[in-house]
Design an enzyme around this catalytic site. Structure first.
Site, PDB file in Angstrom:
ATOM      1  N   GLY A 244       0.806  -1.222   0.000  1.00  0.00           N
ATOM      2  CA  GLY A 244       0.000   0.000   0.000  1.00  0.00           C
ATOM      3  C   GLY A 244       0.840   1.273   0.000  1.00  0.00           C
ATOM      4  N   ASP A 264       7.856  -4.089   8.905  1.00  0.00           N
ATOM      5  CA  ASP A 264       6.460  -4.546   8.986  1.00  0.00           C
ATOM      6  C   ASP A 264       6.399  -5.726   9.947  1.00  0.00           C
ATOM      7  OD1 ASP A 264       3.632  -5.044   8.329  1.00  0.00           O
ATOM      8  OD2 ASP A 264       4.048  -3.780   6.591  1.00  0.00           O
ATOM      9  N   LEU A 322     -19.494   3.455  18.114  1.00  0.00           N
ATOM     10  CA  LEU A 322     -18.925   3.556  19.471  1.00  0.00           C
ATOM     11  C   LEU A 322     -19.641   2.637  20.469  1.00  0.00           C
ATOM     12  CD1 LEU A 322     -16.909   4.876  21.386  1.00  0.00           C
ATOM     13  CD2 LEU A 322     -18.470   6.831  21.600  1.00  0.00           C
ATOM     14  N   TYR A 378     -10.299   5.301  15.245  1.00  0.00           N
ATOM     15  CA  TYR A 378      -9.372   5.717  14.175  1.00  0.00           C
ATOM     16  C   TYR A 378      -9.266   7.246  14.120  1.00  0.00           C
ATOM     17  CZ  TYR A 378      -7.347   5.715   9.420  1.00  0.00           C
ATOM     18  OH  TYR A 378      -6.544   5.887   8.318  1.00  0.00           O
TER      19      TYR A 378
HETATM   20  P1  NAD Z   1      -2.421  -1.032   4.558  1.00  0.00           P
HETATM   21  O1  NAD Z   1      -3.319  -1.789   5.479  1.00  0.00           O
HETATM   22  O2  NAD Z   1      -2.357  -1.456   3.136  1.00  0.00           O
HETATM   23  O3  NAD Z   1      -0.933  -0.988   5.141  1.00  0.00           O
HETATM   24  C1  NAD Z   1      -0.650  -0.783   6.501  1.00  0.00           C
HETATM   25  C2  NAD Z   1       0.606  -1.543   6.841  1.00  0.00           C
HETATM   26  O4  NAD Z   1       0.887  -1.335   8.243  1.00  0.00           O
HETATM   27  C3  NAD Z   1       0.453  -3.057   6.637  1.00  0.00           C
HETATM   28  O5  NAD Z   1       1.529  -3.547   5.882  1.00  0.00           O
HETATM   29  C4  NAD Z   1       0.467  -3.605   8.045  1.00  0.00           C
HETATM   30  O6  NAD Z   1       0.988  -4.930   8.144  1.00  0.00           O
HETATM   31  C5  NAD Z   1       1.316  -2.571   8.776  1.00  0.00           C
HETATM   32  N1  NAD Z   1       1.094  -2.652  10.229  1.00  0.00           N
HETATM   33  C6  NAD Z   1      -0.099  -2.717  10.868  1.00  0.00           C
HETATM   34  N2  NAD Z   1       0.105  -2.858  12.195  1.00  0.00           N
HETATM   35  C7  NAD Z   1       1.439  -2.889  12.407  1.00  0.00           C
HETATM   36  C8  NAD Z   1       2.247  -3.021  13.551  1.00  0.00           C
HETATM   37  N3  NAD Z   1       1.719  -3.183  14.769  1.00  0.00           N
HETATM   38  N4  NAD Z   1       3.587  -3.009  13.401  1.00  0.00           N
HETATM   39  C9  NAD Z   1       4.141  -2.861  12.164  1.00  0.00           C
HETATM   40  N5  NAD Z   1       3.420  -2.739  11.039  1.00  0.00           N
HETATM   41  C10 NAD Z   1       2.076  -2.743  11.146  1.00  0.00           C
HETATM   42  O7  NAD Z   1      -2.878   0.488   4.676  1.00  0.00           O
HETATM   43  P2  NAD Z   1      -2.631   1.741   3.714  1.00  0.00           P
HETATM   44  O8  NAD Z   1      -3.920   2.049   3.060  1.00  0.00           O
HETATM   45  O9  NAD Z   1      -1.418   1.580   2.907  1.00  0.00           O
HETATM   46  O10 NAD Z   1      -2.411   2.877   4.830  1.00  0.00           O
HETATM   47  C11 NAD Z   1      -1.135   3.347   5.265  1.00  0.00           C
HETATM   48  C12 NAD Z   1      -1.349   4.495   6.233  1.00  0.00           C
HETATM   49  O11 NAD Z   1      -2.141   5.516   5.615  1.00  0.00           O
HETATM   50  C13 NAD Z   1      -2.116   4.094   7.499  1.00  0.00           C
HETATM   51  O12 NAD Z   1      -1.594   4.810   8.595  1.00  0.00           O
HETATM   52  C14 NAD Z   1      -3.524   4.551   7.194  1.00  0.00           C
HETATM   53  O13 NAD Z   1      -4.258   4.774   8.370  1.00  0.00           O
HETATM   54  C15 NAD Z   1      -3.266   5.821   6.414  1.00  0.00           C
HETATM   55  N6  NAD Z   1      -4.377   6.264   5.559  1.00  0.00           N
HETATM   56  C16 NAD Z   1      -4.777   5.532   4.475  1.00  0.00           C
HETATM   57  C17 NAD Z   1      -5.822   6.017   3.680  1.00  0.00           C
HETATM   58  C18 NAD Z   1      -6.303   5.292   2.452  1.00  0.00           C
HETATM   59  O14 NAD Z   1      -7.184   5.806   1.757  1.00  0.00           O
HETATM   60  N7  NAD Z   1      -5.773   4.150   2.119  1.00  0.00           N
HETATM   61  C19 NAD Z   1      -6.453   7.216   4.007  1.00  0.00           C
HETATM   62  C20 NAD Z   1      -6.027   7.920   5.123  1.00  0.00           C
HETATM   63  C21 NAD Z   1      -4.970   7.435   5.878  1.00  0.00           C
END
Ligand code: NAD
Length: 472
Positions: A244, A264, A322, A378
């Protein structure tokens, strides 16, 4: 993920049909590709309100754009002065006086509004933009440079604050993938405008619009900086980097010259190895919420000679209303998305694993700004990320470290692919660009804050959301 609506809307049959029934056509955004000019490529119009102080940096920055041709506009009788300034900066600029009828087109409009000292003088915005705002090329860039309101008082502070409503409204009017931003510089910080000018005038900021960035005094010197490989020699760690947005961040930081450690959880080892292998980086299999995580990260960083860039990307959603939210889902989201970040920062700094010149960038979310149904956990964690940036910017500035946040809107990833169809479509379209962003859009914004050129930028929150209708 594929945006089928966008593909159909941009086909020749689809375009005619969508136009006929008045449906929005999300343009294919111009994103930076290797081998292309990394800065603006086209005709840029610059202008200034009287008494402005940002023009030298604007001109010096534009000079680095091989494809940019400049035109200087006389909107307040100072065209010849502006032209002299351009000539002194070694920039070739025509003297152009706009009329609404002429057929000029522009790839960029840059207006220095730092000289505006009262609401009457805001009229200079109208005078500059009114005749040219309809002359923008596809994916054009509009920038207004102002003076940081919090450093002013009285009428000047009032007027400068007005720039925010102006630029955000312009963002909702201009179409076809054009973007607009407001950059505030405090007095004496004009030279620090080079980094935001480079980024916001480039195709790297394709999905960023309606944002406000504040620059403060710092020691960055743009003269001899390598804008092509801004992170050369830097060591970076990206959490959640196996897929991602995190994987895109790792790739972009490596592309810009950084040596990247991709972290990760152990179950993601296969993907993690793939990303690290692709970019010639290193892996760290670790759960960031574990007791040993801060120590392991600090130790690993030191083994690599210290960390210059830390990207807190790992994050999860566990949505429940909630009243139905079990305690474990609350704890999990808060712990991964914010509490662990504070522990890691503290340990890195305490152990000297990050020092002078360090960059911390954390990922917030639009949900942390506007809130979202079913996301109390969140939204709380992502608003707290903004709190972290706010709380630590001064303390870290004393150590030469910056801390900023990037708040994505709807980004096409596995996380958003899992959203039910109707909600997903609403999320995609409810922004000024009528489409979702790509992971690379977030990654480019992270790389912008991670650069040595961004020394004067701290405490900022930039949304990568195509100017979403939700939130501030
Ligand atoms: P994703 O789920 O594809 O990737 C998140 C990664 O974080 C995963 O590889 C997961 O294994 C890793 N992870 C989770 N818990 C962990 C831990 N305890 N220790 C180490 N690694 C851990 O998500 P994404 O869509 O790529 O999102 C990345 C960031 O962007 C996140 O913080 C998410 O909240 C934020 N975000 C995403 C969006 C969106 O539209 N996709 C929007 C706003 C914010």
């Amino acid at each position: 993920m594929n945006d089928t609506y966008q593909t159909i809307a941009n086909s020749s049959v689809g375009k005619a049909l969508f136009n006929a029934i008045n449906l929005p056509i999300p343009v294919i955004l111009e994103r930076w590709q290797p081998g292309q000019a990394s800065f603006i490529d086209g005709r840029v119009l610059v202008g200034a309100a009287e008494g402005g102080s940002a023009m030298d940096t604007i001109l010096a920055t534009l000079k680095t754009a091989s494809g940019a041709q400049l035109a200087v506009l006389a909107n307040n009788g100072n065209a010849s002065e502006l032209q002299k300034q351009a000539a002194a900066a070694g920039v070739n600029a025509d003297n152009y006086t706009a009329t609404r009828e002429d057929d000029a087109r522009f790839k960029g409009l840059v207006f220095d509004a730092t000289g505006i000292e009262n609401p009457d003088q805001l009229k200079a915005l109208w005078a500059f933009f009114h005749p040219v705002i309809k002359k923008l090329d596809k994916c054009a860039r509009v920038l207004v440079i102002g003076r940081t309101p919090e450093t002013l008082s009285g009428a000047a502070r009032v007027a400068q604050r007005g720039l925010e409503g102006f630029t955000r409204s312009v963002g909702k009017e201009i179409k076809r993938g054009a973007t607009v931003q407001l950059i505030y510089a405090e007095a004496g910080a004009e030279s620090q405008l080079a980094a935001p000018l480079q980024f916001f005038l480039s195709p790297k900021s394709a999905y960023v619009s309606g944002q406000v960035v504040r620059a403060r005094q710092a020691g960055f010197d743009a003269e001899s900086f390598d804008w092509q490989r801004p992170l050369a020699g830097k060591k970076a760690l990206v959490t959640g980097g196996s897929r991602g947005i995190g994987a895109a961040i790792a790739r972009v930081l490596a592309r810009d010259g950084a040596e990247v450690i991709v972290l990760d959880i152990p179950p993601m080892a296969e993907d993690l190895n793939k990303v690290a292998g692709e970019i010639g980086g290193h892996t760290l299999e670790l759960d960031i919420t574990s007791d040993e995580a801060p120590g392991v990260i600090a130790r690993t960083a030191k083994e690599h000679g210290g960390l210059d860039i830390l990207v807190h990307n790992a994050g999860v959603t566990r949505d429940k209303m909630l009243g139905n939210m079990p305690e474990n889902l609350w704890d999990m989201v808060l712990n991964i998305n914010i509490a662990s970040q504070l522990r890691i920062n503290e340990q890195l700094l305490a152990d000297g694993a990050m020092g002078e010149g360090g960059r911390i960038v954390s990922i917030s979310s639009i949900a942390g700004i506007a809130g979202n149904t079913g996301q109390t956990n969140y939204g709380c964690s992502k608003a707290a990320v903004i709190g972290m940036v706010d709380a630590y910017r001064e303390e870290y500035a004393d150590q030469g470290i910056t801390i900023n946040a990037v708040a994505p809107g709807f980004i096409e990833t596995q996380m958003t692919a899992a959203i039910p169809f109707t909600i997903r479509e609403a999320g995609r379209r409810m922004n000024a660009m009528n489409q979702g962003g790509q992971p690379v859009d977030v990654a480019e914004t992270i790389a912008f804050f991670a650069s040595p050129a961004a020394q004067g930028l701290t405490g900022n929150v930039v949304r990568v959301c195509g100017q979403m209708m939700l939130g501030a």
